[in-house]
Design a protein around this motif. Structure first.
Motif, short mmCIF file in Angstrom:
data_model
loop_
_atom_site.label_atom_id
_atom_site.label_comp_id
_atom_site.label_asym_id
_atom_site.label_seq_id
_atom_site.Cartn_x
_atom_site.Cartn_y
_atom_site.Cartn_z
N LEU A 14 18.03 7.90 6.29
CA LEU A 14 16.61 8.22 6.48
C LEU A 14 15.82 7.06 7.06
O LEU A 14 15.11 7.21 8.04
CB LEU A 14 16.00 8.68 5.15
CG LEU A 14 16.56 9.99 4.57
CD1 LEU A 14 16.06 10.19 3.15
CD2 LEU A 14 16.16 11.16 5.45
N CYS A 15 15.92 5.90 6.42
CA CYS A 15 15.21 4.71 6.90
C CYS A 15 16.21 3.78 7.56
O CYS A 15 17.16 3.32 6.92
CB CYS A 15 14.52 4.00 5.74
SG CYS A 15 13.21 4.97 4.95
N THR A 16 16.01 3.52 8.83
CA THR A 16 16.93 2.67 9.58
C THR A 16 16.39 1.26 9.80
O THR A 16 17.12 0.39 10.25
CB THR A 16 17.26 3.31 10.93
OG1 THR A 16 16.03 3.52 11.67
CG2 THR A 16 17.97 4.65 10.75
N GLU A 17 15.12 1.05 9.49
CA GLU A 17 14.53 -0.28 9.58
C GLU A 17 14.54 -0.94 8.20
O GLU A 17 14.47 -0.26 7.18
CB GLU A 17 13.10 -0.20 10.11
CG GLU A 17 12.98 0.41 11.50
CD GLU A 17 13.64 -0.43 12.56
OE1 GLU A 17 13.66 -1.68 12.40
OE2 GLU A 17 14.13 0.14 13.56
N ALA A 18 14.59 -2.27 8.18
CA ALA A 18 14.67 -2.99 6.90
C ALA A 18 13.43 -2.81 6.06
O ALA A 18 13.50 -2.85 4.82
CB ALA A 18 14.91 -4.48 7.17
N GLU A 40 0.83 -1.20 0.00
CA GLU A 40 0.00 0.00 0.00
C GLU A 40 0.87 1.25 0.00
O GLU A 40 2.08 1.17 0.22
CB GLU A 40 -0.92 -0.01 1.22
CG GLU A 40 -0.19 -0.09 2.55
CD GLU A 40 -1.13 -0.31 3.71
OE1 GLU A 40 -1.05 0.48 4.67
OE2 GLU A 40 -1.94 -1.27 3.65
N PRO A 41 0.28 2.42 -0.28
CA PRO A 41 1.07 3.65 -0.27
C PRO A 41 1.81 3.85 1.05
O PRO A 41 1.25 3.63 2.12
CB PRO A 41 0.01 4.74 -0.48
CG PRO A 41 -1.08 4.06 -1.23
CD PRO A 41 -1.12 2.66 -0.69
N GLY A 42 3.07 4.23 0.94
CA GLY A 42 3.89 4.42 2.14
C GLY A 42 4.68 3.20 2.53
O GLY A 42 5.57 3.28 3.38
N SER A 43 4.39 2.04 1.92
CA SER A 43 5.18 0.84 2.21
C SER A 43 6.58 1.00 1.63
O SER A 43 6.75 1.57 0.55
CB SER A 43 4.52 -0.40 1.60
OG SER A 43 3.24 -0.62 2.12
N TYR A 44 7.56 0.49 2.34
CA TYR A 44 8.93 0.58 1.83
C TYR A 44 9.75 -0.61 2.30
O TYR A 44 9.41 -1.29 3.26
CB TYR A 44 9.61 1.88 2.30
CG TYR A 44 10.04 1.86 3.76
CD1 TYR A 44 11.31 1.41 4.13
CD2 TYR A 44 9.17 2.26 4.77
CE1 TYR A 44 11.71 1.37 5.46
CE2 TYR A 44 9.55 2.22 6.10
CZ TYR A 44 10.81 1.79 6.44
OH TYR A 44 11.20 1.73 7.76
N HIS A 57 15.26 5.40 -4.15
CA HIS A 57 16.16 6.52 -3.91
C HIS A 57 17.25 6.11 -2.92
O HIS A 57 17.02 5.27 -2.04
CB HIS A 57 15.40 7.73 -3.35
CG HIS A 57 14.49 8.37 -4.35
ND1 HIS A 57 13.17 8.01 -4.49
CD2 HIS A 57 14.72 9.36 -5.27
CE1 HIS A 57 12.62 8.73 -5.46
NE2 HIS A 57 13.54 9.55 -5.94
N HIS A 58 18.40 6.72 -3.08
CA HIS A 58 19.48 6.49 -2.13
C HIS A 58 19.05 6.97 -0.75
O HIS A 58 18.44 8.04 -0.61
CB HIS A 58 20.75 7.18 -2.60
CG HIS A 58 21.37 6.52 -3.80
ND1 HIS A 58 22.22 5.44 -3.69
CD2 HIS A 58 21.21 6.76 -5.14
CE1 HIS A 58 22.59 5.06 -4.91
NE2 HIS A 58 21.99 5.84 -5.80
N ASN A 59 19.38 6.16 0.24
CA ASN A 59 18.81 6.31 1.57
C ASN A 59 19.64 7.25 2.45
O ASN A 59 20.19 6.86 3.47
CB ASN A 59 18.71 4.90 2.20
CG ASN A 59 17.99 4.90 3.52
OD1 ASN A 59 17.25 5.82 3.85
ND2 ASN A 59 18.20 3.83 4.30
N PHE A 60 19.76 8.52 2.00
CA PHE A 60 20.42 9.51 2.84
C PHE A 60 19.82 10.89 2.58
O PHE A 60 19.35 11.19 1.48
CB PHE A 60 21.94 9.55 2.61
CG PHE A 60 22.37 9.79 1.19
CD1 PHE A 60 22.35 11.08 0.64
CD2 PHE A 60 22.81 8.75 0.40
CE1 PHE A 60 22.76 11.31 -0.66
CE2 PHE A 60 23.22 8.98 -0.91
CZ PHE A 60 23.18 10.26 -1.45
#
Length: 376
Positions: free
Chosen positions: A84-88, A46-50, A73-76
């Motif tokens: 930006l995202c620290t969880e898998a 769903e939207p927002g899933s990553y 996108h590169h995660n910085f």
């Protein structure tokens, strides 16, 4: 189809498994420039899933926006480089916000807010969006390429185009994932997966279900290699009990229902198409002597929803087979690491290994592997 002969061909010299300099070249010229299987659309429901894909020092966040589009996108953060995202994996609301100074980005990577930057002369939010990473989708599988100017996906893996539509892979869901870390060089896993010469001795149960001579290769050159194996029981599958864990995929032909199709995708994945499920291995080199393997078992949602559905016989079968293979890879790595090691000859049943080596050397830009070592 008869397998391409490997007569007169030998394994790679030991330095290709043990040299830190060659391993550094592999990271740059192979894993840094080729398309890598990163995940599946089912991970973004769903939207927002990553989810986050990581390789060496690189980290890429793959996410779905409100319109259903998928971005990578590169995660910085573009401000000071904070991750930006620290969880898998997870679910975001509204966008990505840096934990350091609250710079905020939309799912499309556009910079939406940069507190206290409005008075900085010349600052333009439009020029400070997230750095995109090349993304491609094939039958629901998501591929990433970390190169600045990558070769188009269809040109890199042309053999995939038009294949495997009967499995409706884009609709499948992973019911289980096992992650292994094995003390061996990544290329030895490709070698092991690509032949069943070892199956009678090492995998008696597997060899009973698919005798090692029941094989042919319909792709025997290039970045996609492999072909089908006939099952002893055309109504069965690769499980502990030899039966199926679910009804066969609805669109399969009678011939497809009686076979298992095994393919390697250079440089990081193995795809195994069974009549009732799809098995995916993803190989990631952590070091010259250590490899992480992620293994996913994919079934159709209708099968998963069926009362009494039990994928465990398929999971247990391949977990047993994997662990047997991983020990072989560990032992082989110890051998090729010896100073006394000399390349051994390939058997006819190892034609796919010779084809992998050719693809590997092309990707590394090496015409003569022995001469290359002399120059080094």
């Amino acid at each position: 189809m008869k397998q391409r002969t490997s007569f007169g061909q030998h394994t790679l010299p030991g330095e290709y498994f043990t040299s830190p300099e060659i391993f550094a070249e592999e990271r740059e010229r192979i894993f840094g420039r080729h398309w890598l299987l990163a995940g599946h659309v089912s991970q973004l429901p769903e939207p927002g899933s990553y989810f986050v894909f990581e390789l060496d020092r690189e980290s890429v966040v793959v996410m779905r926006d409100a319109a259903g589009r998928i971005h990578a996108h590169h995660n910085f953060c573009r401000h000071r480089g904070t991750r930006l995202c620290t969880e898998a994996q997870g679910q975001m609301k509204g966008g990505l916000q840096c934990s350091y100074h609250a710079w905020t980005y939309g799912f499309d990577g556009a910079l939406k807010a940069a507190p206290n930057m409005q008075d900085v002369p010349g600052f333009d939010r439009a020029k400070h969006g997230l750095k995109p990473a090349a993304l491609a989708e094939w039958r629901g599988f998501l591929f990433l390429n970390l190169a600045d100017d990558p070769l188009p996906f269809a040109d890199s893996l042309p053999a995939l185009q038009g294949k495997f539509e009967h499995w409706r892979v884009e609709e499948l869901r992973s019911v289980h994932q096992t992650v292994y870390e094995v003390e061996s060089n990544w290329k030895l896993f490709f070698h092991n997966y690509s032949e069943c010469y070892h199956c009678p001795n090492v995998h008696p149960h597997l060899n009973k279900l698919t005798p090692y001579r029941n094989t042919e290769n319909d792709l025997d050159e290039g970045p996609v290699l492999g072909g089908p194996m006939w099952m002893s029981n055309p109504e069965g599958s690769m499980t502990m009990h030899g039966g199926r864990c679910a009804a066969p995929f609805a669109d399969l032909t009678a011939a497809e229902r009686g076979r298992v199709f095994y393919y390697t995708l250079f440089p990081g994945a193995f795809l195994s198409f069974h009549p009732d499920y799809v098995l995916v291995h993803r190989a990631q080199p952590l070091a010259i002597d250590r490899t992480r393997i992620r293994c996913d078992w994919y079934f159709h949602p209708e099968a998963i929803a069926t009362p009494g559905f039990d994928p465990q016989p398929a999971i247990d079968f391949w977990d047993l087979t994997n662990r047997q293979d991983w020990q072989l890879c560990v032992d082989a790595y110890k051998g090729v690491s010896s100073r006394a090691w000399e390349p051994g000859p390939y058997a006819e049943l190892e034609s796919q290994l010779a084809a992998f080596d050719r693809q590997y050397l092309r990707a590394l830009g090496v015409e003569d592997p022995v001469a290359r070592l002399r120059r080094a």
